[in-house]
Design an enzyme around this catalytic site. Structure first.
Site, PDB file in Angstrom:
ATOM      1  N   CYS D  35       0.814  -1.213   0.000  1.00 39.24           N
ATOM      2  CA  CYS D  35       0.000   0.000   0.000  1.00 39.24           C
ATOM      3  C   CYS D  35       0.844   1.258   0.000  1.00 39.24           C
ATOM      4  O   CYS D  35       0.324   2.365  -0.153  1.00 39.24           O
ATOM      5  CB  CYS D  35      -0.900   0.051   1.224  1.00 39.24           C
ATOM      6  SG  CYS D  35      -1.945  -1.375   1.349  1.00 39.24           S
ATOM      7  N   CYS D 104      -2.212   8.150   7.475  1.00 36.48           N
ATOM      8  CA  CYS D 104      -0.874   7.998   8.052  1.00 36.48           C
ATOM      9  C   CYS D 104      -0.920   8.153   9.568  1.00 36.48           C
ATOM     10  O   CYS D 104      -0.206   7.464  10.300  1.00 36.48           O
ATOM     11  CB  CYS D 104       0.086   9.030   7.475  1.00 36.48           C
ATOM     12  SG  CYS D 104       0.366   8.828   5.709  1.00 36.48           S
TER      13      CYS D 104
END
Ligand SMILES: Cc1ncc(COP(=O)(O)O)c(C=O)c1O
Ligand SMILES: Cc1ncc(COP(=O)(O)O)c(C=O)c1O
Lengths: 138, 395, 395, 138
Positions: D35, D104
């Site tokens: 990813c 994130c």
């Protein structure tokens, strides 16, 4: 400006033979104000020759220039010679016309021919009636 | 020779201030706003600053502004994108008969996909009646598109009144404000519309850039597909210099709107009063008061537009006409015809569109130059000859 | 700080000569080419001169060139307009897996209207096999779209060979030559295609302008509808300054093509040789020889593109990446994936696209700056740590 | 550059606590190289307090900055306090993150929590296994 040749511009700016002939021997009218251009040609005939040609024109620059050059080309010609002033001859003589203005040279040649028809009819000749340009706006 | 540009409806000049704003982005600041480095940052910031300025001019939010490549693109995008987004609800569209072809032809191509158009007529001044809009709206109407102002005749529509009618129906309301934005006050909140098109070159900004304002929450199908620019709604590398120019032009338009309108209206009114009084058988087209400040459009009877333009051009004056001969398609302006002006009169249309670079002297020059041109063409016109003869006979 | 722009694939700078050519049209020569007066004449002549220059670059006729607003618009126009014009013959389209999204997404939207797409795969170098194209073509295939060169990995396709295959089928062949025109010789006759897209900002011309070349006699449905500009095939006021700039850029590209290619290939080769030899676990992507002269694209294993770009940017170097994190959609480049590069490696993509403003010193600077950046990011990378441990264990 | 705050840029350019802890008390790994981002957190625990935190991160600028600030925030905190370092706390501490980079901050908080889970499991506590982030590319 539309993409006109110098010759078109000259005839538009200084059109020859504008006017009417009061005692014309023949009159031809072509075009339709609804479509945006209309020409009336007047001719005087002397000894089978077009001794005078005048016109009035409602229309674009090309229509005016075409009328002017047709009148200029016709004056002094015999009837038979004048019949040879076709749309393509007119366009050529003017140094070409933009594509969407070709129909103006048709009108000019046609109006002259109609004036000659008119003259000949008055002379007692049998002249086939021409189809007048349709008004496609109505 | 004096040169007088009175064709601001076709395109306005670029203001020097706008040019100056663009130059850095035509030189060192050439980055692509999508790039992840300082050139990209500079370009992205410039685009976002411009977006803010365009939004401010419209009283809108920045993220409601999508930059496009022209007024035409904004209109294609709006009409096709809004209709397609709504098509599950219905396939009927309402538009005025005097819309720009970028609206009307977009709808025509939707007709091939099963959409239907109802054209709302206009009155002799080019005005749309909100009641007519109400009558045209059906249960399956998904989109109404009525222009804010018409470029050719200057008429300003009562968009606020129309939007109240449209809102009742639940249809999306788009307005082509290409001729209006930057020229007259346009506040999307006050207009009450859902989407609005504008173009830079109509208010002293650059060619090649337009924008579509679209109200938050209104769905639209992208027209230009590809990259993720403009929030995924309009693909293609952003035309940064042009967008910056559009922003600057919007800023100037906002700041100078009042004084521009005052100046333009005053010189326009001089022309609107002076021309018909100097030229018999000529009249103003469009609405006498609800009109764009720079628009002075007329019909001059018995003669044709192109030949007038050529003779005006010969004396340094640039204008436009809605005659058939001046159009590529050889058709008289659909706007004039929709207002009930007969074909033969529409061919004598003459449009002077004034801009901020024009002065009262320019108008005086036109008023001096035009009458002899009209006389000259009328002296050649068989229509005028006929009219004169009939008049004389009548006397 | 030294500033080195190596993102010419995103957009090239505008050459000063091009800027100078545009300036008059951003100032006094602001007319609309459709207008019937001297301002219009000047604009129209400028547009036609530019058309001739673009045509000359392609070995085409002027009246085969349609100006658009971008490469994206050219591709949308070509794909949608050609497919729609042919739809009575069939509804199958063939395109490579590595087309630009402006081609692929245009086809996706056609799928909603009943068209079908067959994607032709590419090999590990990004090459399309003409045999694969032949195998993908069906009786109902109406359009084949294969790009001339790929911006991201530089691979140049054997368009001539592919066109021989396509011709046998009677399908229309479009090529997206946005990355190729102005950079490598592109002659429409030699390519044997029916339509070709190009964009100004890929060869030192302006943003906001592109063109579609379309072979005489090939039918296309207009995409931007409205006015009669571009022979009725692309409506909207012509972006005169940008078109003039595109023409000038085309002229310069033709004249300087050979020397540009020599210069670019030599500095590119320095980078292509130098980088993998200085950085372990890095490799060139795209074809080793059939590639754009300015394209040097790599994968750097164990680290991610965006963080490389940020550290490069910090030292003045502008580059690009096909990593997921650098894309708005958070997807790794479909081009790299189609070439069989695994996701985790594709995230380490790094694209240096060189332009005429770059020098050998720029390349040396990159070769000096990049290795410590890679070391630094690898020292933070858990993937590199794992790899190192395994390698040590292996020893 | 992505539209990062000054604080993100600072933590990206000068990341704190990069590295591994050889004799870590807990290790947590989150994300997936497929990813595009992956983080490994190492913790040392002393007296119920995180006496040391280190990380390794593969990923974008935000991923690195998030790891750095999470490590900085965690050091010195008790287990219970460290559990309160949620994604939104992380994003806020960094002065915000671009929308497409929010995930994130999820990864950072999650990796730290996984390291704490690992520690607690080694201590013999029952810790519910967490769902690992799916790899949506496969
Ligand atoms: C009202 C209106 N809409 C749309 C347009 C289209 O603008 P463009 O030709 O710049 O794309 C025009 C152009 O004059 C216009 O007047
Ligand atoms: C091969 C290719 N086609 C099309 C485009 C689209 O160009 P633009 O974004 O300028 O419209 C690009 C952009 O880089 C490209 O590389």
């Amino acid at each position: 400006m539309p993409a006109y040749s110098e010759k078109v511009m000259d005839h538009f700016m200084n059109p020859r033979n504008v006017g009417e002939i009061e005692d014309a021997d023949g009159i031809g009218e072509e075009g339709n104000p609804v479509c945006g251009d209309m020409m009336t040609f007047y001719i005087k005939v002397n000894d089978n020759r077009l001794s005078d040609v005048k016109f009035k024109t409602f229309g674009c620059g090309a229509a005016i220039a075409v009328s002017s050059i047709v009148s200029e080309m016709a004056i002094g010609k015999t009837i038979e010679e004048a019949r040879k002033i076709t749309p393509s001859v007119v366009a050529k003589e003017l140094g070409g016309l933009p594509k969407n203005k070709y129909h103006c040279s048709n009108l000019g040649a046609q109006a002259l021919n109609l004036a000659i028809d008119d003259y000949q009819r008055k002379q007692g000749m049998k002249v086939k009636p021409r189809k007048r340009r349709k008004n496609d706006h109505e | 020779m004096r040169k007088v540009y009175l064709d601001n409806a076709a395109t306005t000049p670029l203001l020097p201030e706008v040019f100056e704003a663009m130059v850095p982005y035509l030189k060192d600041m050439y980055g692509n706003p999508q790039s992840l480095h300082s050139w990209g940052d500079d370009a992205r910031e410039a685009v976002e600053e411009a977006r803010g300025k365009v939004a401010a001019l419209l009283g809108a939010d920045s993220d409601e502004i999508i930059f496009t490549g022209s007024g035409t693109e904004s209109n294609n995008f709006a009409v096709k994108g809004l209709a397609m987004a709504q098509q599950s609800k219905g396939k009927h569209i309402v538009a005025s008969a005097i819309e720009h072809f970028s609206v009307l032809h977009s709808i025509r191509s939707l007709e091939k996909q099963g959409f239907e158009l109802t054209e709302v007529p206009v009155d002799k001044h080019g005005l749309v009646d909100p009641e007519e809009v109400a009558r045209s709206i059906r249960d399956d109407t998904v989109l109404v598109s009525i222009m804010t102002a018409n470029t050719e005749v200057g008429t300003i529509q009562p968009i606020g009144d129309i939007s109240r009618v449209v809102k009742k129906s639940g249809a999306i309301f788009h307005t082509d404000a290409v001729a209006a934005v930057g020229t007259i006050p346009v506040d999307v909140g006050e207009l009450g519309v859902d989407a609005l098109s504008l173009a830079g070159n109509q208010f002293y900004g650059p060619k090649g850039v337009g924008a579509l304002w679209i109200k938050k929450g209104v769905r639209i199908i992208p027209f230009l597909e590809g990259g993720v620019q403009e929030g995924g709604r309009r693909a293609g590398t952003e035309n940064v210099p042009a967008i910056v120019g559009l922003g600057r032009a919007a800023e100037l338009a906002g700041a100078e709107m009042k004084s521009r309108i005052e100046h333009l209206s005053s010189i326009r009114d001089k022309l609107i009063e002076g021309l018909p009084s100097r030229i018999e058988h000529s009249f103003l087209t469009g609405h006498p008061t609800q009109r764009l400040p720079g628009n002075a459009s007329f019909c001059i009877e018995f003669i044709e537009g192109e030949s007038m333009l050529m003779l005006l051009g010969h004396q340094g004056i640039a204008a436009a006409s809605g005659s058939a001969c001046t159009s590529r398609a050889l058709k008289a302006s659909h706007v004039l015809l929709a207002m009930g002006i007969p074909h033969e009169v529409a061919h004598g249309s003459l449009l002077f569109s004034l801009g901020v670079t024009n002065s009262m002297e320019d108008i005086e020059y036109v008023l001096e130059i035009l009458p002899p041109i009209v006389d000259r063409l009328r002296s050649m016109s068989p229509l005028y000859a006929k009219y004169s003869k009939e008049r004389n006979r009548g006397n």
